[in-house]
Design an enzyme around this catalytic site. Structure first.
Site, PDB file in Angstrom:
ATOM      1  N   HIS A 189      55.131  29.352  25.973  1.00 24.32           N
ATOM      2  CA  HIS A 189      55.694  28.503  26.881  1.00 24.32           C
ATOM      3  C   HIS A 189      57.304  28.977  26.515  1.00 24.32           C
ATOM      4  O   HIS A 189      57.741  29.865  25.807  1.00 24.32           O
ATOM      5  CB  HIS A 189      55.643  27.068  25.917  1.00 24.32           C
ATOM      6  CG  HIS A 189      55.917  27.032  24.701  1.00 24.32           C
ATOM      7  ND1 HIS A 189      55.237  26.997  23.637  1.00 24.32           N
ATOM      8  CD2 HIS A 189      57.107  26.787  23.894  1.00 24.32           C
ATOM      9  CE1 HIS A 189      55.526  26.584  22.329  1.00 24.32           C
ATOM     10  NE2 HIS A 189      56.737  26.761  22.682  1.00 24.32           N
TER      11      HIS A 189
HETATM   12  P1  TYD Z   1      52.848  23.855  20.477  1.00 29.42           P
HETATM   13  O1  TYD Z   1      54.470  23.951  20.508  1.00 29.42           O
HETATM   14  O2  TYD Z   1      52.165  23.825  21.654  1.00 29.42           O
HETATM   15  O3  TYD Z   1      52.374  25.284  19.586  1.00 29.42           O
HETATM   16  P2  TYD Z   1      52.614  26.707  19.535  1.00 29.42           P
HETATM   17  O4  TYD Z   1      53.657  27.023  20.795  1.00 29.42           O
HETATM   18  O5  TYD Z   1      52.891  27.345  18.304  1.00 29.42           O
HETATM   19  O6  TYD Z   1      51.167  27.182  19.887  1.00 29.42           O
HETATM   20  O7  TYD Z   1      52.391  22.740  19.451  1.00 29.42           O
HETATM   21  C1  TYD Z   1      51.097  22.363  19.088  1.00 29.42           C
HETATM   22  C2  TYD Z   1      50.767  20.935  18.840  1.00 29.42           C
HETATM   23  O8  TYD Z   1      51.873  20.351  17.952  1.00 29.42           O
HETATM   24  C3  TYD Z   1      51.215  20.142  20.332  1.00 29.42           C
HETATM   25  O9  TYD Z   1      49.994  19.179  20.482  1.00 29.42           O
HETATM   26  C4  TYD Z   1      52.408  19.714  19.905  1.00 29.42           C
HETATM   27  C5  TYD Z   1      52.685  19.360  18.595  1.00 29.42           C
HETATM   28  N1  TYD Z   1      53.952  19.468  17.993  1.00 29.42           N
HETATM   29  C6  TYD Z   1      54.480  18.350  17.398  1.00 29.42           C
HETATM   30  O10 TYD Z   1      53.998  17.152  17.443  1.00 29.42           O
HETATM   31  N2  TYD Z   1      55.777  18.526  16.878  1.00 29.42           N
HETATM   32  C7  TYD Z   1      56.379  19.695  16.799  1.00 29.42           C
HETATM   33  O11 TYD Z   1      57.511  19.827  16.384  1.00 29.42           O
HETATM   34  C8  TYD Z   1      55.562  20.804  17.352  1.00 29.42           C
HETATM   35  C9  TYD Z   1      56.326  22.372  17.318  1.00 29.42           C
HETATM   36  C10 TYD Z   1      54.412  20.762  17.802  1.00 29.42           C
END
Ligand code: TYD
Length: 134
Positions: A50
């Site tokens: 992303h």
């Molecule tokens: P995501 O940012 O998609 O993880 P990555 O990019 O590392 O694969 O986040 C995973 C899940 O965690 C998503 O449901 C959103 C949640 N999340 C939060 O609630 N707070 C946060 O600070 C972060 C980074 C993620």
């Protein structure tokens, strides 16, 4: 700004071990509003995929390593985060992926703002479209 901007953190080490300090507005180029970390990443799993519209982040492998892929919509660069004194800046509108997590990897991330799903761009075609129109 170059696509891969690494920050070499000062290590205050002595015979007892190492200490690294992270300070918003000093060695971290924004006020830190949120800290999160990834641990126990399952072997073979990649994360990220992303970009953020406004969020600024700094990532550091405080233990272990992972491979970061950075993409500004024009070019791609890869860098290993493999030392606790090596920080990478993930600026606005940078598509990023994390691969090849070691089993002991603790990836610490400092963020300039609270969690906000509406700041995410999770579709690569949508990301390319936005960078082309910027
Ligand atoms: P995501 O940012 O998609 O993880 P990555 O990019 O590392 O694969 O986040 C995973 C899940 O965690 C998503 O449901 C959103 C949640 N999340 C939060 O609630 N707070 C946060 O600070 C972060 C980074 C993620």
């Amino acid at each position: 700004m170059s696509l891969t901007e690494l920050i070499e953190l000062k290590v205050m080490g002595d015979e007892r071990g190492k200490l690294v300090a992270l300070e918003g507005g000093r060695n971290i180029p924004f006020d830190i509003k949120r800290v999160y970390y990834l641990t126990d990443t399952v072997t073979g799993i990649s994360r990220g995929f992303h970009a953020h519209r406004q969020l600024e982040q700094i990532a550091i492998c405080v233990s272990g390593r992972c491979r970061m892929l950075m993409d500004d919509g024009v070019s791609r660069e890869e860098v290993w985060l493999d030392a606790p004194d090596k920080a990478i800046r993930i600026g606005r509108m940078i598509w990023h992926e994390m691969h090849d997590f070691s089993s002991d990897c603790v990836l610490l991330v400092l963020a300039s703002d609270h969690y906000d799903e509406s700041d995410y761009i999770r579709s690569y075609p949508a990301f390319l479209e936005l960078t082309r129109n910027a």
